[in-house]
Design an enzyme around this catalytic site. Structure first.
Site, PDB file in Angstrom:
ATOM      1  N   ARG A  57      29.380  37.685  42.103  1.00 30.09           N
ATOM      2  CA  ARG A  57      30.226  36.742  41.337  1.00 30.09           C
ATOM      3  C   ARG A  57      29.582  35.367  41.477  1.00 30.09           C
ATOM      4  O   ARG A  57      29.439  34.844  42.575  1.00 30.09           O
ATOM      5  CB  ARG A  57      31.659  36.724  41.885  1.00 30.09           C
ATOM      6  CG  ARG A  57      32.481  35.595  41.301  1.00 30.09           C
ATOM      7  CD  ARG A  57      33.961  35.716  41.572  1.00 30.09           C
ATOM      8  NE  ARG A  57      34.556  36.720  40.714  1.00 30.09           N
ATOM      9  CZ  ARG A  57      35.864  36.845  40.497  1.00 30.09           C
ATOM     10  NH1 ARG A  57      36.716  36.016  41.075  1.00 30.09           N
ATOM     11  NH2 ARG A  57      36.332  37.784  39.688  1.00 30.09           N
ATOM     12  N   HIS A  93      32.831  38.728  31.985  1.00 31.21           N
ATOM     13  CA  HIS A  93      33.580  39.408  33.057  1.00 31.21           C
ATOM     14  C   HIS A  93      33.739  40.883  32.656  1.00 31.21           C
ATOM     15  O   HIS A  93      34.839  41.355  32.341  1.00 31.21           O
ATOM     16  CB  HIS A  93      34.934  38.727  33.250  1.00 31.21           C
ATOM     17  CG  HIS A  93      35.608  39.024  34.557  1.00 31.21           C
ATOM     18  ND1 HIS A  93      35.033  39.848  35.518  1.00 31.21           N
ATOM     19  CD2 HIS A  93      36.798  38.621  35.079  1.00 31.21           C
ATOM     20  CE1 HIS A  93      35.844  39.918  36.554  1.00 31.21           C
ATOM     21  NE2 HIS A  93      36.923  39.187  36.316  1.00 31.21           N
ATOM     22  N   GLN A 122      36.316  43.380  34.451  1.00 36.51           N
ATOM     23  CA  GLN A 122      37.697  43.155  34.025  1.00 36.51           C
ATOM     24  C   GLN A 122      37.956  43.827  32.681  1.00 36.51           C
ATOM     25  O   GLN A 122      38.964  44.505  32.488  1.00 36.51           O
ATOM     26  CB  GLN A 122      37.971  41.639  33.916  1.00 36.51           C
ATOM     27  CG  GLN A 122      39.366  41.307  33.428  1.00 36.51           C
ATOM     28  CD  GLN A 122      40.452  41.708  34.414  1.00 36.51           C
ATOM     29  OE1 GLN A 122      40.399  41.341  35.585  1.00 36.51           O
ATOM     30  NE2 GLN A 122      41.450  42.468  33.959  1.00 36.51           N
ATOM     31  N   ASP A 162      44.422  33.938  29.284  1.00 39.88           N
ATOM     32  CA  ASP A 162      43.761  33.660  30.567  1.00 39.88           C
ATOM     33  C   ASP A 162      44.061  32.203  30.906  1.00 39.88           C
ATOM     34  O   ASP A 162      44.542  31.437  30.052  1.00 39.88           O
ATOM     35  CB  ASP A 162      42.238  33.908  30.406  1.00 39.88           C
ATOM     36  CG  ASP A 162      41.450  33.720  31.701  1.00 39.88           C
ATOM     37  OD1 ASP A 162      42.063  33.701  32.787  1.00 39.88           O
ATOM     38  OD2 ASP A 162      40.208  33.585  31.626  1.00 39.88           O
ATOM     39  N   CYS A 186      44.216  38.727  32.748  1.00 41.53           N
ATOM     40  CA  CYS A 186      43.325  39.209  33.817  1.00 41.53           C
ATOM     41  C   CYS A 186      43.815  38.799  35.200  1.00 41.53           C
ATOM     42  O   CYS A 186      43.436  39.413  36.181  1.00 41.53           O
ATOM     43  CB  CYS A 186      41.904  38.702  33.574  1.00 41.53           C
ATOM     44  SG  CYS A 186      41.793  36.910  33.463  1.00 41.53           S
ATOM     45  N   ARG A 202      41.556  47.840  37.729  1.00 41.63           N
ATOM     46  CA  ARG A 202      40.282  47.304  38.220  1.00 41.63           C
ATOM     47  C   ARG A 202      39.682  48.261  39.241  1.00 41.63           C
ATOM     48  O   ARG A 202      38.483  48.548  39.244  1.00 41.63           O
ATOM     49  CB  ARG A 202      40.476  45.918  38.881  1.00 41.63           C
ATOM     50  CG  ARG A 202      40.832  44.790  37.931  1.00 41.63           C
ATOM     51  CD  ARG A 202      39.698  44.428  36.998  1.00 41.63           C
ATOM     52  NE  ARG A 202      38.476  44.057  37.697  1.00 41.63           N
ATOM     53  CZ  ARG A 202      38.224  42.851  38.191  1.00 41.63           C
ATOM     54  NH1 ARG A 202      39.101  41.874  38.065  1.00 41.63           N
ATOM     55  NH2 ARG A 202      37.077  42.581  38.798  1.00 41.63           N
TER      56      ARG A 202
HETATM   57  N1  NVA Z   1      38.312  32.730  33.244  1.00 40.37           N
HETATM   58  C1  NVA Z   1      38.696  32.862  34.631  1.00 40.37           C
HETATM   59  C2  NVA Z   1      38.816  34.304  34.992  1.00 40.37           C
HETATM   60  C3  NVA Z   1      39.249  34.556  36.416  1.00 40.37           C
HETATM   61  C4  NVA Z   1      39.347  36.010  36.756  1.00 40.37           C
HETATM   62  C5  NVA Z   1      37.665  32.161  35.492  1.00 40.37           C
HETATM   63  O1  NVA Z   1      36.460  32.298  35.227  1.00 40.37           O
HETATM   64  O2  NVA Z   1      38.053  31.451  36.429  1.00 40.37           O
HETATM   65  N1   CP Z   2      40.840  39.034  37.432  1.00 42.37           N
HETATM   66  C1   CP Z   2      40.024  38.743  38.465  1.00 42.37           C
HETATM   67  O1   CP Z   2      38.798  38.873  38.399  1.00 42.37           O
HETATM   68  O2   CP Z   2      40.675  38.311  39.578  1.00 42.37           O
HETATM   69  P1   CP Z   2      40.025  37.689  40.899  1.00 42.37           P
HETATM   70  O3   CP Z   2      39.468  36.334  40.510  1.00 42.37           O
HETATM   71  O4   CP Z   2      41.177  37.586  41.865  1.00 42.37           O
HETATM   72  O5   CP Z   2      38.943  38.588  41.389  1.00 42.37           O
END
Ligand code: NVA
Ligand code: CP
Length: 311
Positions: free
Chosen positions: A109, A136, A139, A231, A271, A299
């Site tokens: 990540r 992502h 997800q 989101d 998500c 997930r």
């Molecule tokens: N768009 C959000 C998704 C988190 C799972 C982010 O990148 O923070």
């Molecule tokens: N939806 C998702 O990826 O959640 P986290 O940021 O908690 O991993």
């Protein structure tokens, strides 16, 4: 398709996978979900280790990958950027080469998608995208699985995404385009999706027959939607813009008035993590059409399918 057909592949964006391959992963995820619920052992990764590099926070991704590896008979290692030498300047390439000598797969990540691409180029084990600024895919594989479970098919269905033209919007467009589901992305002006990713989605939609659209008209976008998806307005890495975004996105909240335009049996997706009374009201996310916790659960199952297939 068979379990070993995808062995050795990376999982960086859904665009690298065909409809048949994604459908295979969804069916495998449903099978593994059933086995897990019935207590039937499925130790497909006995003795294997997954290294997980996190440069951003996580609840779902971290816990579902770690629990998933354990259920598959393997082991997962949580590696935060602050604890790795990468945080002190060791190159991405060296990190990828060294970790490849110890682990059987990596989940990452990070910020720019180019970082995970560089890591994957230098790694000799499969690399999984656990979220980048642009995509992502884990997800959205879980989201597609959830849509398949709830709605029974993708063709003829319409997903409306409301909010920021971010990683979620990008992966939802790509996933819908591959599976043949119509997808409308509606954002405030100035927060549109990346136009090269939109073009890629259009190209993929040309093969599946899906309609992929973008608009600023949130009411028109919601008309007859089967899935309403939103989101956070401020993703990880954009915290400095939070104040401005609260104002710019004010007309893009998913609330009781807006969902009246969707189908009566629409499902609400997010998500997570969610900010109630910002992008969605509590009445909607905690209401009867919300499937957010089934989505979050999936997930685990969808990622186990990815891990078992590529590792
Ligand atoms: N768009 C959000 C998704 C988190 C799972 C982010 O990148 O923070
Ligand atoms: N939806 C998702 O990826 O959640 P986290 O940021 O908690 O991993």
């Amino acid at each position: 398709m068979k379990l070993y057909d995808l062995q050795g592949n990376d999982f960086l964006t859904l665009a690298d996978y065909s409809k048949e391959e994604l459908m295979y992963l969804i069916e495998l995820a449903i099978d593994l979900k059933e086995k897990q619920k019935l207590g039937i052992p499925h130790r497909l990764l006995e003795g294997k280790t997954l290294g997980m590099i996190f440069e951003k926070s996580s609840t779902r991704t971290r816990v579902s990958f770690e629990a998933g590896m354990f259920q598959l008979g393997g082991h997962a290692l949580f590696l935060s950027k602050d604890d790795l030498q990468m945080g002190r300047g060791e190159t991405i390439a060296d990190t990828a080469k060294v970790l490849s000598r110890y682990v059987d797969g990596m989940m990452v990540r990070t910020f720019a998608h180019s970082i995970i691409e560089e890591l994957a180029e230098n790694a000799t084990v499969p690399v999984i995208n656990g979220l980048t600024n642009e995509y992502h895919p884990c997800q959205v594989l879980a989201d597609l699985m959830t849509i398949y479970e709830k709605k029974g098919s993708f063709e003829g269905k319409k997903l409306t995404y409301i909010g920021d033209g971010n990683n979620m919007a990008h992966s939802l467009m790509i996933g819908s385009a591959i599976m043949g589901m119509d997808c409308v992305i509606t954002t405030p002006k100035g927060y549109e999706v990346d136009q090269s990713i939109f073009a890629k989605a259009q190209e993929l939609a040309g093969k599946s027959g899906a309609k992929i659209e973008q608009t600023h008209d949130v009411v028109a976008a919601c008309k007859d939607a089967d899935v309403i998806y939103t989101d956070v307005w401020t993703s990880m890495g954009w915290e400095d813009e939070n104040e401005k975004r609260l104002k710019d996105f004010a007309d893009y909240q998913v609330n009781e008035a807006l969902v009246l335009h969707a189908k009566d049996d629409y499902s609400f997706f997010h998500c997570l993590p969610a900010h109630r009374e910002e992008e969605v009201t509590a009445a909607i996310i905690d209401g009867p059409n919300s499937v957010v916790f089934d989505e979050a659960e999936n997930r685990l199952h969808a990622q186990k399918a990815i891990l078992a297939s590529i590792m």
